[in-house]
Motif scaffolding. Structure first.
Motif, short mmCIF file in Angstrom:
data_model
loop_
_atom_site.label_atom_id
_atom_site.label_comp_id
_atom_site.label_asym_id
_atom_site.label_seq_id
_atom_site.Cartn_x
_atom_site.Cartn_y
_atom_site.Cartn_z
N THR A 50 0.95 -1.03 0.06
CA THR A 50 -0.10 -0.01 -0.16
C THR A 50 0.82 1.22 0.01
O THR A 50 1.90 1.38 0.35
CB THR A 50 -0.91 0.22 1.29
N GLY A 51 0.40 2.19 -0.71
CA GLY A 51 1.19 3.59 -0.52
C GLY A 51 0.40 4.59 -1.34
O GLY A 51 -0.73 4.63 -1.31
N LYS A 52 1.19 5.68 -1.76
CA LYS A 52 0.89 6.91 -2.43
C LYS A 52 1.27 6.65 -3.84
O LYS A 52 2.52 6.37 -4.05
CB LYS A 52 1.14 8.08 -1.86
N LEU A 53 0.48 7.35 -4.74
CA LEU A 53 0.70 7.51 -6.19
C LEU A 53 0.94 8.77 -6.46
O LEU A 53 -0.21 9.50 -6.37
CB LEU A 53 -0.10 6.73 -6.74
N LEU A 54 1.99 9.23 -7.22
CA LEU A 54 1.86 10.66 -7.81
C LEU A 54 1.91 10.46 -9.43
O LEU A 54 2.59 10.06 -10.05
CB LEU A 54 2.85 11.36 -7.24
N ASN A 63 -3.99 7.48 -2.47
CA ASN A 63 -3.65 6.02 -1.96
C ASN A 63 -4.07 5.02 -2.91
O ASN A 63 -5.05 5.06 -3.80
CB ASN A 63 -4.45 6.00 -0.64
N TYR A 64 -3.21 3.93 -2.95
CA TYR A 64 -3.39 2.99 -3.71
C TYR A 64 -3.10 1.32 -2.84
O TYR A 64 -2.49 1.42 -1.84
CB TYR A 64 -2.74 2.74 -4.77
N ARG A 86 -5.65 -1.39 -7.05
CA ARG A 86 -6.96 -0.39 -6.80
C ARG A 86 -6.31 1.16 -6.20
O ARG A 86 -5.46 0.92 -5.37
CB ARG A 86 -7.82 -0.92 -5.78
N LEU A 87 -6.94 2.01 -6.93
CA LEU A 87 -6.83 3.72 -6.26
C LEU A 87 -7.97 3.27 -4.91
O LEU A 87 -8.99 2.98 -4.93
CB LEU A 87 -7.11 4.64 -7.04
N LEU A 88 -7.63 4.09 -4.02
CA LEU A 88 -8.28 4.22 -2.77
C LEU A 88 -8.95 5.73 -2.66
O LEU A 88 -8.18 6.62 -2.56
CB LEU A 88 -7.69 3.75 -1.36
N TYR A 89 -10.15 5.70 -2.32
CA TYR A 89 -10.82 7.19 -2.24
C TYR A 89 -11.48 7.47 -0.97
O TYR A 89 -11.66 6.36 -0.10
CB TYR A 89 -11.88 7.29 -3.23
#
Lengths: 89, 89
Positions: A50-54, A63-64, A86-89
């Motif tokens: 899990t982490g962050k996508l720019l 977040n993804y 998956r991107l997380l909202y």
């Protein structure tokens, strides 16, 4: 098999075609968590990240979560059996 | 095997002991995404779930991601081979 958001794509050729078609040019992954477990008796490994996508030059990281499984190919290497993103909202 | 946050626990007895020891009484899961793929040639299924978790009576849901793999047990049912759980900050 690749599951990218809601799309399921199977086979190397189709997966490459899908990845090339994505509408952004630069992405940067920042990994927050990484967990791995043995996933089969023959040496498979399951990994959840899990982490962050720019995306491109956006300043708002998203977040993804991504899970993949690699299995031994019998020739000393591994192949990707599963990939879920998956991107997380 | 269960990976709960940073803890790895193996075997049914140890996993139950870990789950019973968790310091909250009520949790509510809201599933946002659910993706499944075949994970082995003998009928395994890999599932990644993301969503929000409400702990006890907190009004602030926390994002989580969870991946598990179930494999056929040879007697018409399945067992949980892998389970990875992470809260996302």
């Amino acid at each position: 098999m690749l599951t990218f958001e809601t799309n399921q794509v199977q086979g190397a050729t189709n997966i490459i075609e899908k990845l090339v078609s994505l509408p952004f040019e630069k992405t940067q992954h920042r990994i927050d968590t990484l967990d791995a477990q043995p996933s089969s008796t023959d040496g498979g490994v399951m990994v959840m990240v899990t982490g962050k996508l720019l995306i491109d030059d956006s300043e708002h990281p998203q977040n993804y979560a991504q899970t993949f499984q690699i299995l031994p190919d019998g020739a000393g290497s591994y192949y990707v059996m599963n990939d879920i993103f998956r991107l997380l909202y």
